[in-house]
Design an enzyme around this catalytic site. Structure first.
Site, short mmCIF file in Angstrom:
data_model
loop_
_atom_site.label_atom_id
_atom_site.label_comp_id
_atom_site.label_asym_id
_atom_site.label_seq_id
_atom_site.Cartn_x
_atom_site.Cartn_y
_atom_site.Cartn_z
N GLU A 11 0.82 -1.20 0.00
CA GLU A 11 0.00 0.00 0.00
C GLU A 11 0.87 1.27 0.00
O GLU A 11 1.99 1.25 0.51
CB GLU A 11 -0.90 0.01 1.24
CG GLU A 11 -1.93 -1.11 1.19
CD GLU A 11 -2.81 -1.20 2.44
OE1 GLU A 11 -3.92 -1.72 2.30
OE2 GLU A 11 -2.40 -0.76 3.51
N CYS A 65 3.44 8.51 0.88
CA CYS A 65 4.08 7.61 1.85
C CYS A 65 4.19 6.25 1.16
O CYS A 65 3.17 5.64 0.82
CB CYS A 65 3.18 7.53 3.09
SG CYS A 65 3.72 6.30 4.27
N CYS A 115 6.67 -6.88 7.39
CA CYS A 115 7.81 -6.33 8.13
C CYS A 115 8.25 -7.36 9.17
O CYS A 115 7.43 -8.00 9.81
CB CYS A 115 7.42 -5.03 8.83
SG CYS A 115 8.82 -4.23 9.65
N CYS A 141 6.75 -4.57 15.60
CA CYS A 141 6.47 -3.64 16.70
C CYS A 141 5.04 -3.89 17.18
O CYS A 141 4.14 -4.11 16.36
CB CYS A 141 6.62 -2.20 16.22
SG CYS A 141 8.26 -1.86 15.56
N CYS A 157 1.76 -2.04 15.69
CA CYS A 157 1.69 -1.77 14.26
C CYS A 157 0.98 -2.88 13.49
O CYS A 157 1.26 -4.06 13.69
CB CYS A 157 3.11 -1.59 13.73
SG CYS A 157 3.19 -1.41 11.95
N GLY A 206 6.95 -1.83 6.07
CA GLY A 206 8.34 -2.31 6.06
C GLY A 206 9.33 -1.36 6.70
O GLY A 206 9.03 -0.21 6.99
N SER A 209 12.15 6.85 7.21
CA SER A 209 11.78 6.63 8.61
C SER A 209 12.22 5.24 9.05
O SER A 209 11.95 4.26 8.36
CB SER A 209 10.26 6.76 8.73
OG SER A 209 9.86 6.39 10.01
N HIS A 238 8.81 6.56 19.91
CA HIS A 238 7.61 6.06 20.62
C HIS A 238 7.79 5.76 22.11
O HIS A 238 6.79 5.57 22.81
CB HIS A 238 7.01 4.83 19.93
CG HIS A 238 6.79 5.02 18.46
ND1 HIS A 238 6.27 6.18 17.93
CD2 HIS A 238 7.07 4.23 17.38
CE1 HIS A 238 6.23 6.08 16.61
NE2 HIS A 238 6.71 4.92 16.25
N CYS A 288 -0.90 6.28 10.14
CA CYS A 288 0.36 5.72 10.56
C CYS A 288 0.18 4.40 11.31
O CYS A 288 -0.62 4.33 12.25
CB CYS A 288 1.00 6.77 11.46
SG CYS A 288 2.72 6.50 11.66
S1 SF4 Z 1 6.33 0.27 12.94
FE1 SF4 Z 1 7.58 0.12 11.08
S2 SF4 Z 1 9.30 -1.21 11.73
FE2 SF4 Z 1 7.69 -1.50 13.28
S3 SF4 Z 1 6.53 -3.28 12.52
FE3 SF4 Z 1 5.51 -1.44 11.72
S4 SF4 Z 1 6.38 -1.20 9.67
FE4 SF4 Z 1 7.77 -2.56 10.81
#
Ligand code: SF4
Length: 351
Positions: A98, A113, A120, A124, A127, A171, A203, A228, A345
């Site tokens: 995306e 973006c 990924c 995290c 996410c 990613g 980023s 964060h 985000c």
């Molecule tokens: S915040 Fe960024 S690095 Fe962390 S899991 Fe999501 S996409 Fe991956």
């Protein structure tokens, strides 16, 4: 590489200029023909050899016999009430990624973006992308395609072209380093898309070794750290990468980046309710802003299913921002864009 029953063709967009030159010479053609082909691919956005009108037919036929294009295509588009547009693309091997177009008409910024990987590996906790399986890194051409296709949307919907590129989609860009850098070379090249490096932001969740490598690159892009949490104990709880790249190691790497680039670094800081917005958190964060110039972007959290975090309320967020400002820190509070279409985000997960 494409494998079908009777053909194996190389991806032309994964072929270097040197290799293409060798191929062109082997066809008995002068080297400048390779440069023409490269210009068609990276400057004019060709997705077929028949488009290359100034390249001799015989060479086009030879290219066609050995190489192929593997462009990404739009699968679906969603438009948010705030103007944000999220596009889902399908890759040649059936994976989805995306990208998001974020218009800010008040300051004339039109930002894309882009994603750098399918899924990924960093997982995290907060996410949506991190809940997906990691499949592969994107090729330079697949990253450039996102830019091109979203640029077309920008022209169509807002009558203007993109002004900024952020590698903040799906990613971790520093874990697909070679391909991301190659895409940045084509984005910034005068013979490519001529995007100014200062309009590109990469980023990262924080991979110290790669931040140092990026600092040594001749192309100077902006860097944002997805921070964060401002102490190791808290950051370890939400970002596993912090266990091997703790804040002290990261600060050294960022300091090195600043010394080499002299570009202000951004910290992305999602405000989670009752987790990272206490006065003590503000104190820890302020300390991380003293070694080099920093802008802290406080971001509204967008709920991800199955994740035990909620967004901090407006009052909690503003109190935290004020505590930072009092300590002389540059702060912006970003209200989220595109939440109604899961484009905000941390929400990109091919929904
Ligand atoms: S915040 Fe960024 S690095 Fe962390 S899991 Fe999501 S996409 Fe991956």
């Amino acid at each position: 590489m494409q494998n079908t029953k009777d053909t194996i063709k190389l991806d032309i967009r994964k072929t270097s200029e040197e290799d293409l030159m060798a191929f062109v010479k082997a066809q008995g053609m002068p080297a400048y023909r390779a440069r023409q082909v490269m210009e068609w691919i990276w400057h004019k956005g060709a997705t077929g050899f028949d488009e290359m009108s100034n390249v001799p037919k015989a060479l086009r036929a030879a290219l066609e016999a050995h190489f192929a294009f593997f462009p990404i295509t739009i699968d679906s588009v969603q438009k948010s009430t705030d103007g944000t547009i999220k596009s889902r693309f399908v890759l040649h091997d059936g994976h989805f990624i995306e990208a998001v177009l974020i218009p800010s008409e008040d300051n004339g910024r039109f930002t894309v973006c882009v994603s750098s990987q399918v899924g990924c590996s960093l997982s995290c906790d907060f996410c949506a992308t991190g809940q997906m399986k990691m499949h592969r890194g994107l090729d330079p051409g697949e990253i450039i395609d996102q830019f091109r296709l979203v640029n077309e949307q920008c022209k169509e919907h807002f009558d203007t072209t993109l002004t900024n590129v952020v590698f903040m989609g799906m990613g971790e860009p520093l874990l697909n380093y070679a391909n991301v850098m190659e895409s940045i070379r084509y984005l910034t090249d005068q013979k490519g898309l001529s995007v100014a490096p200062r309009r590109i932001t990469l980023s990262t969740a924080g991979i110290a070794k790669m931040i140092r490598r990026l600092a040594d690159e001749p192309i100077r892009v902006n860097l944002a750290l997805s921070l964060h949490a401002a102490d190791d104990e808290k950051r370890n709880r939400i970002m596993a990468i912090n266990e091997t790249n703790n804040l002290s190691v990261l600060m050294d790497a960022l300091s090195y980046f600043y010394e080499k680039n002299k570009r202000r670094i951004s910290y992305e800081y999602i405000a989670f309710e009752h987790f990272n917005t206490t006065p003590a958190d503000a104190g820890h964060l302020a300390k991380l802003c003293r070694r080099f110039p920093v802008l802290v972007n406080i971001i509204e959290y967008n709920k991800v299913e199955g994740v035990p975090f909620t967004k901090a309320g407006r009052e909690e967020t503003d109190r935290f921002a004020r505590a930072l400002i009092k300590q002389g820190i540059n702060v912006t509070v970003r209200r989220s864009r595109g939440k109604d279409i899961d484009a905000a985000c941390g929400q990109l997960a091919n929904k």
